[in-house]
Design a protein around this motif. Sequence first.
Motif, PDB file in Angstrom:
ATOM      1  N   TYR A 158       0.840  -1.190   0.000  1.00  0.00           N
ATOM      2  CA  TYR A 158       0.000   0.000   0.000  1.00  0.00           C
ATOM      3  C   TYR A 158       0.876   1.241   0.000  1.00  0.00           C
ATOM      4  CZ  TYR A 158      -3.698   3.260   1.333  1.00  0.00           C
ATOM      5  OH  TYR A 158      -4.582   4.306   1.360  1.00  0.00           O
ATOM      6  N   GLU A 159       0.709   2.067  -1.027  1.00  0.00           N
ATOM      7  CA  GLU A 159       1.595   3.218  -1.214  1.00  0.00           C
ATOM      8  C   GLU A 159       1.450   4.240  -0.101  1.00  0.00           C
ATOM      9  OE1 GLU A 159       2.453   6.678  -4.609  1.00  0.00           O
ATOM     10  OE2 GLU A 159       0.956   5.103  -4.929  1.00  0.00           O
ATOM     11  N   HIS A 160       0.252   4.429   0.388  1.00  0.00           N
ATOM     12  CA  HIS A 160       0.003   5.453   1.408  1.00  0.00           C
ATOM     13  C   HIS A 160      -0.214   4.806   2.770  1.00  0.00           C
ATOM     14  CE1 HIS A 160      -0.347   8.261  -1.924  1.00  0.00           C
ATOM     15  NE2 HIS A 160      -1.262   7.483  -2.470  1.00  0.00           N
ATOM     16  N   TRP A 161       0.677   3.886   3.149  1.00  0.00           N
ATOM     17  CA  TRP A 161       0.551   3.186   4.422  1.00  0.00           C
ATOM     18  C   TRP A 161       0.656   4.135   5.608  1.00  0.00           C
ATOM     19  CZ3 TRP A 161       4.777   4.029   7.444  1.00  0.00           C
ATOM     20  CH2 TRP A 161       5.953   4.412   6.789  1.00  0.00           C
ATOM     21  N   TYR A 162       1.363   5.259   5.425  1.00  0.00           N
ATOM     22  CA  TYR A 162       1.510   6.193   6.536  1.00  0.00           C
ATOM     23  C   TYR A 162       0.168   6.808   6.921  1.00  0.00           C
ATOM     24  CZ  TYR A 162       1.567   9.389   2.531  1.00  0.00           C
ATOM     25  OH  TYR A 162       1.261  10.055   1.374  1.00  0.00           O
ATOM     26  N   ASN A 163      -0.767   6.903   5.960  1.00  0.00           N
ATOM     27  CA  ASN A 163      -2.095   7.414   6.285  1.00  0.00           C
ATOM     28  C   ASN A 163      -2.845   6.459   7.211  1.00  0.00           C
ATOM     29  OD1 ASN A 163      -2.353   9.960   5.170  1.00  0.00           O
ATOM     30  ND2 ASN A 163      -2.887   9.177   3.153  1.00  0.00           N
ATOM     31  N   VAL A 164      -2.594   5.157   7.050  1.00  0.00           N
ATOM     32  CA  VAL A 164      -3.216   4.182   7.951  1.00  0.00           C
ATOM     33  C   VAL A 164      -2.719   4.402   9.370  1.00  0.00           C
ATOM     34  CG1 VAL A 164      -3.490   1.723   8.467  1.00  0.00           C
ATOM     35  CG2 VAL A 164      -3.461   2.505   6.082  1.00  0.00           C
ATOM     36  N   ILE A 165      -1.407   4.591   9.515  1.00  0.00           N
ATOM     37  CA  ILE A 165      -0.822   4.825  10.840  1.00  0.00           C
ATOM     38  C   ILE A 165      -1.347   6.133  11.436  1.00  0.00           C
ATOM     39  CG2 ILE A 165       1.329   5.203  12.100  1.00  0.00           C
ATOM     40  CD1 ILE A 165       2.714   3.402  10.089  1.00  0.00           C
ATOM     41  N   ALA A 216     -20.592   7.921  -5.028  1.00  0.00           N
ATOM     42  CA  ALA A 216     -20.245   9.119  -5.786  1.00  0.00           C
ATOM     43  C   ALA A 216     -19.072   9.867  -5.167  1.00  0.00           C
ATOM     44  CB  ALA A 216     -21.450  10.051  -5.858  1.00  0.00           C
ATOM     45  N   THR A 217     -18.781   9.577  -3.911  1.00  0.00           N
ATOM     46  CA  THR A 217     -17.688  10.275  -3.237  1.00  0.00           C
ATOM     47  C   THR A 217     -16.374   9.531  -3.348  1.00  0.00           C
ATOM     48  OG1 THR A 217     -18.119   9.181  -1.127  1.00  0.00           O
ATOM     49  CG2 THR A 217     -19.349  11.214  -1.583  1.00  0.00           C
ATOM     50  N   LEU A 218     -16.409   8.303  -3.864  1.00  0.00           N
ATOM     51  CA  LEU A 218     -15.193   7.509  -3.959  1.00  0.00           C
ATOM     52  C   LEU A 218     -14.491   7.774  -5.274  1.00  0.00           C
ATOM     53  CD1 LEU A 218     -16.527   4.089  -2.586  1.00  0.00           C
ATOM     54  CD2 LEU A 218     -15.317   5.891  -1.352  1.00  0.00           C
ATOM     55  N   CYS A 219     -13.181   7.999  -5.179  1.00  0.00           N
ATOM     56  CA  CYS A 219     -12.383   8.250  -6.380  1.00  0.00           C
ATOM     57  C   CYS A 219     -10.993   7.673  -6.156  1.00  0.00           C
ATOM     58  CB  CYS A 219     -12.302   9.755  -6.669  1.00  0.00           C
ATOM     59  SG  CYS A 219     -11.340  10.136  -8.154  1.00  0.00           S
ATOM     60  N   VAL A 220     -10.607   6.768  -7.019  1.00  0.00           N
ATOM     61  CA  VAL A 220      -9.312   6.103  -6.847  1.00  0.00           C
ATOM     62  C   VAL A 220      -8.174   7.085  -7.001  1.00  0.00           C
ATOM     63  CG1 VAL A 220      -7.818   4.286  -7.752  1.00  0.00           C
ATOM     64  CG2 VAL A 220     -10.305   3.938  -7.685  1.00  0.00           C
ATOM     65  N   ASP A 221      -8.313   8.048  -7.887  1.00  0.00           N
ATOM     66  CA  ASP A 221      -7.234   8.995  -8.161  1.00  0.00           C
ATOM     67  C   ASP A 221      -7.296  10.244  -7.275  1.00  0.00           C
ATOM     68  OD1 ASP A 221      -6.341   7.325 -10.195  1.00  0.00           O
ATOM     69  OD2 ASP A 221      -7.686   8.249 -11.663  1.00  0.00           O
ATOM     70  N   ALA A 222      -8.108  10.223  -6.250  1.00  0.00           N
ATOM     71  CA  ALA A 222      -8.234  11.393  -5.386  1.00  0.00           C
ATOM     72  C   ALA A 222      -6.942  11.606  -4.604  1.00  0.00           C
ATOM     73  CB  ALA A 222      -9.404  11.215  -4.421  1.00  0.00           C
ATOM     74  N   PRO A 223      -6.539  12.854  -4.361  1.00  0.00           N
ATOM     75  CA  PRO A 223      -5.307  13.118  -3.596  1.00  0.00           C
ATOM     76  C   PRO A 223      -5.467  12.691  -2.143  1.00  0.00           C
ATOM     77  CG  PRO A 223      -6.520  15.147  -3.983  1.00  0.00           C
ATOM     78  CD  PRO A 223      -7.214  14.082  -4.791  1.00  0.00           C
ATOM     79  N   THR A 224      -4.362  12.260  -1.548  1.00  0.00           N
ATOM     80  CA  THR A 224      -4.398  11.783  -0.167  1.00  0.00           C
ATOM     81  C   THR A 224      -3.938  12.838   0.824  1.00  0.00           C
ATOM     82  OG1 THR A 224      -2.149  10.895  -0.389  1.00  0.00           O
ATOM     83  CG2 THR A 224      -3.988   9.412  -0.902  1.00  0.00           C
ATOM     84  N   TRP A 225      -3.359  13.938   0.349  1.00  0.00           N
ATOM     85  CA  TRP A 225      -2.821  14.928   1.284  1.00  0.00           C
ATOM     86  C   TRP A 225      -3.895  15.599   2.136  1.00  0.00           C
ATOM     87  CZ3 TRP A 225      -4.574  19.885   0.817  1.00  0.00           C
ATOM     88  CH2 TRP A 225      -5.081  20.293  -0.414  1.00  0.00           C
ATOM     89  N   THR A 228      -4.264  13.342   5.050  1.00  0.00           N
ATOM     90  CA  THR A 228      -3.068  13.389   5.889  1.00  0.00           C
ATOM     91  C   THR A 228      -3.069  14.627   6.774  1.00  0.00           C
ATOM     92  OG1 THR A 228      -1.811  12.219   4.178  1.00  0.00           O
ATOM     93  CG2 THR A 228      -0.556  13.402   5.858  1.00  0.00           C
ATOM     94  N   LEU A 229      -3.369  15.776   6.189  1.00  0.00           N
ATOM     95  CA  LEU A 229      -3.418  17.012   6.967  1.00  0.00           C
ATOM     96  C   LEU A 229      -4.518  16.962   8.018  1.00  0.00           C
ATOM     97  CD1 LEU A 229      -2.854  19.721   4.182  1.00  0.00           C
ATOM     98  CD2 LEU A 229      -1.193  18.796   5.821  1.00  0.00           C
ATOM     99  N   LEU A 230      -5.659  16.365   7.666  1.00  0.00           N
ATOM    100  CA  LEU A 230      -6.754  16.258   8.621  1.00  0.00           C
ATOM    101  C   LEU A 230      -6.363  15.392   9.810  1.00  0.00           C
ATOM    102  CD1 LEU A 230      -9.700  16.796   9.391  1.00  0.00           C
ATOM    103  CD2 LEU A 230     -10.336  14.785   8.027  1.00  0.00           C
ATOM    104  N   ASN A 231      -5.697  14.262   9.542  1.00  0.00           N
ATOM    105  CA  ASN A 231      -5.270  13.388  10.632  1.00  0.00           C
ATOM    106  C   ASN A 231      -4.261  14.092  11.541  1.00  0.00           C
ATOM    107  OD1 ASN A 231      -6.805  11.081  10.048  1.00  0.00           O
ATOM    108  ND2 ASN A 231      -5.339  10.388   8.514  1.00  0.00           N
ATOM    109  N   ILE A 232      -3.316  14.805  10.937  1.00  0.00           N
ATOM    110  CA  ILE A 232      -2.317  15.522  11.737  1.00  0.00           C
ATOM    111  C   ILE A 232      -2.988  16.590  12.594  1.00  0.00           C
ATOM    112  CG2 ILE A 232      -0.319  17.062  11.613  1.00  0.00           C
ATOM    113  CD1 ILE A 232       0.563  15.552   9.123  1.00  0.00           C
ATOM    114  N   ALA A 233      -3.955  17.306  12.009  1.00  0.00           N
ATOM    115  CA  ALA A 233      -4.668  18.343  12.771  1.00  0.00           C
ATOM    116  C   ALA A 233      -5.441  17.727  13.929  1.00  0.00           C
ATOM    117  CB  ALA A 233      -5.605  19.113  11.839  1.00  0.00           C
ATOM    118  N   ILE A 234      -6.109  16.588  13.683  1.00  0.00           N
ATOM    119  CA  ILE A 234      -6.864  15.917  14.755  1.00  0.00           C
ATOM    120  C   ILE A 234      -5.935  15.483  15.877  1.00  0.00           C
ATOM    121  CG2 ILE A 234      -8.196  13.843  15.303  1.00  0.00           C
ATOM    122  CD1 ILE A 234      -9.496  14.071  12.564  1.00  0.00           C
TER     123      ILE A 234
END
Length: 258
Positions: A158-165, A216-225, A228-234
Amino acid sequence: MVMKCFNIQRFKQLLKWTYRHDRHEWIYQVLSAVLGTSLCFAFIRLGVAESSETHFEIFPPLLAMFLIIDGVITASGMHYAMKTTDDWRSLTMLPASNLEKFLARYLSSITMAVGILLTIPVGDAVQYLTSLIYDAPNAQSVIAYVYNTTAFSFLTKYEHWYNVILSLLAFHSMYLLGANFFRTRRYSWVFASIVLWLLFAIIAGLIYLRTDGFKATLCVDAPTWPGTLLNIAIIIICYWLSFRLFCRRQLIAKYINH
């Protein structure tokens, strides 16, 4: 300013006091986890004893769920050992800063989480002994099975494994906030879970109303940043609010004691 709030020698003494004070709560939680994991592993193993040879595939998701629950919800156990007014009075009167006291209480919950995590081999041993009695030909260790298979290989792909953490850490910080907000110490995780589920239900309902559905809200090519910013803010907000609530509790306790 930081040096005035944190002194390493003073913090070591505070940790010794915390560990002496919390050891009975740790023993209680670990023994409860030993009983729970042992019964869970044994009953699941008995339930699949008559199935096919791939019956061990049920255990990797079970272990993943156990790890997530242990790492997230145990943050609400930050004050489980502080059961009486005398406990809080003793903590308040200790010659340490609020930052040191907060970190000591937080490390106590982390230690408890690690102790609960170490009960997995015990549950695995009970499961193995149960297998030897009821299904000896297929008896094997769950930990060895997970280690020798590719059950969790998707994490490395998974390329964005850090988002899981970051997401797990964000949930961890939310339960930490619940531990410092709700006054019912023993069941603070219940109230924190209810609040989180209600928030997610409200957000999910708003998303559903603004779109034709969740698809309709799911998009495979959607940016992950943004996530990431939301998780850091939380994480930052929840840790900061937890510390501020802890300081407020110390101030109130000092006022009452004097």
